[in-house]
Design a protein around this motif. Sequence first.
Motif, short mmCIF file in Angstrom:
data_model
loop_
_atom_site.label_atom_id
_atom_site.label_comp_id
_atom_site.label_asym_id
_atom_site.label_seq_id
_atom_site.Cartn_x
_atom_site.Cartn_y
_atom_site.Cartn_z
N THR A 1 0.92 -1.11 0.08
CA THR A 1 -0.02 -0.12 -0.09
C THR A 1 0.85 1.31 -0.01
O THR A 1 0.22 2.38 -0.31
CB THR A 1 -0.71 -0.01 1.25
OG1 THR A 1 -0.19 -0.15 2.39
CG2 THR A 1 -2.02 -1.17 1.18
N ALA B 1 -4.57 5.72 -5.45
CA ALA B 1 -3.80 4.94 -4.34
C ALA B 1 -3.15 6.32 -3.77
O ALA B 1 -2.76 6.38 -2.46
CB ALA B 1 -2.83 4.20 -4.86
N GLU C 1 -5.54 8.12 -1.47
CA GLU C 1 -5.51 7.39 0.09
C GLU C 1 -4.36 7.54 0.90
O GLU C 1 -4.28 7.69 2.03
CB GLU C 1 -5.82 6.11 -0.63
CG GLU C 1 -7.20 5.59 -1.09
CD GLU C 1 -7.09 4.32 -1.59
OE1 GLU C 1 -6.36 3.66 -1.48
OE2 GLU C 1 -8.61 3.79 -1.96
N ASN C 2 -3.23 7.59 0.16
CA ASN C 2 -1.95 7.94 0.99
C ASN C 2 -1.91 9.34 1.59
O ASN C 2 -1.22 9.59 2.43
CB ASN C 2 -0.61 7.69 0.27
CG ASN C 2 -0.12 6.29 0.38
OD1 ASN C 2 -0.69 5.39 0.90
ND2 ASN C 2 1.08 6.06 0.25
N PHE D 1 -3.47 8.76 4.63
CA PHE D 1 -3.18 7.53 5.58
C PHE D 1 -1.65 8.13 6.24
O PHE D 1 -1.50 7.86 7.37
CB PHE D 1 -2.62 6.32 4.67
CG PHE D 1 -1.67 5.20 5.52
CD1 PHE D 1 -2.28 4.43 6.55
CD2 PHE D 1 -0.36 5.44 4.88
CE1 PHE D 1 -1.38 3.65 7.13
CE2 PHE D 1 0.65 4.27 5.80
CZ PHE D 1 0.04 3.56 6.59
N THR E 1 -10.61 13.25 6.49
CA THR E 1 -11.41 12.08 6.26
C THR E 1 -12.65 12.06 5.52
O THR E 1 -13.01 11.51 4.56
CB THR E 1 -11.27 11.23 7.64
OG1 THR E 1 -10.47 11.03 8.14
CG2 THR E 1 -12.41 9.84 7.40
N PHE F 1 -12.03 13.23 2.03
CA PHE F 1 -11.50 12.00 1.28
C PHE F 1 -12.63 11.19 0.77
O PHE F 1 -12.48 10.75 -0.35
CB PHE F 1 -10.44 11.20 2.21
CG PHE F 1 -10.11 10.05 1.47
CD1 PHE F 1 -9.11 9.91 0.64
CD2 PHE F 1 -10.92 8.98 2.20
CE1 PHE F 1 -8.94 8.50 0.09
CE2 PHE F 1 -10.44 7.39 1.61
CZ PHE F 1 -9.58 7.36 0.74
N LEU G 1 -13.34 10.40 -3.17
CA LEU G 1 -13.19 8.72 -3.52
C LEU G 1 -14.49 8.41 -4.32
O LEU G 1 -14.26 7.57 -4.92
CB LEU G 1 -12.96 7.83 -2.40
CG LEU G 1 -12.38 6.51 -2.50
CD1 LEU G 1 -10.99 6.67 -3.08
CD2 LEU G 1 -12.12 5.71 -1.32
N ALA H 1 -5.43 1.05 -5.56
CA ALA H 1 -6.63 1.28 -4.86
C ALA H 1 -6.86 0.69 -3.63
O ALA H 1 -6.17 -0.24 -3.48
CB ALA H 1 -7.77 1.50 -5.73
N GLY H 2 -7.61 1.23 -2.77
CA GLY H 2 -7.94 0.43 -1.55
C GLY H 2 -9.05 -0.74 -1.74
O GLY H 2 -9.27 -1.20 -2.74
#
Length: 328
Positions: free
Chosen positions: A14, A22, A25-26, A29, A91, A94, A98, A168-169
């Motif tokens: 990841t 991706a 998402e990072n 994260f 969040t 995001f 997403l 991707a997640g």
Amino acid sequence: MVTLGGCTHPLQSTLDVHGSIARLENTLFVPVFWIAVGVLCLVTGLVLYCVFKFRARSEDEAPKQIHGNTRAEIAWTILPAILLASIAVPTVKFVFDLNNFPNNALTIAVTGHRWWWQFDYPTATNPTNPGDIDFSTATQLHIPIQTKVVLTLTSVDVIHNFWVPELAGKLYAIPGRTNKMVIEADQAGTYYGQCSEFCGTSHANMRLQVIAQTPADYEAWVASQEAPAVTQPAGSTSEAAVGSQVFQTVGCAGCHTITGVSDGMVGPNLTHFASRSVFAGAIFANTDPNLRLWLANPPLEKPGSVMPNLHLSSTQITALVAYLDTLK
């Protein structure tokens, strides 16, 4: 064991991102990870400080009792609230980002089976409608690079979880429900994924590969998949022709589709099986020795396999392998 676990080459990471989704998402994260590290260090430090600072000096000594420290109570109420807010705001943003699905994007239907993945590609005239199927493949998902592709996910049996960490997640594939996600690759290459929700005996054998290609290579691949299946000449006695007859008589045709030959709906579509580099949930390279091993006893090679042991003779297996090799 934990230390040795990090010594292998990471095919699924990841942190090694290769696509815009991706990377998005990072961006959430990474800061949350370091905030969590900071909280861990702070709490651990305070615990160790209190252990040594306020330890009993003798067996009869009771620790000093402190009650009603207003400043401390305000501090440990406000600071966590600020911390949680600093995480919650990005969040929420995001989550909305997403779920912002691009208009007129190529949409591919992904269906989870025990234990393999099915990919249905839409027709060129209606690329946003996965219900308007042009052709179907299994195990290897082909996408054009630098293009956001929408995946619609569902399952025909139990809950699965689609995950290609470099692109991707995770997203659940749930029976009777359709979930959507976006996937994108920056550069051409093979990206590895798997089902990340325990789904039964061969959960660990439910792998997949995403083959990201340049637009020209992707269009060429689509054209090859749209081509009719290779057929054997009438009256031919070649090994492949014999294998075609074996395919239609021993039970293969009842489960597998080969365009113009059979319409089975249980197992993967085999119309262009030989164009895939892996099979059986990506646990085998697509080679003749592996095909022979698989056809001899599928449940032995993949526990719980829906494909039964057909007790094929060595001659039948040889003919079937020859036939499958023609399905380019």
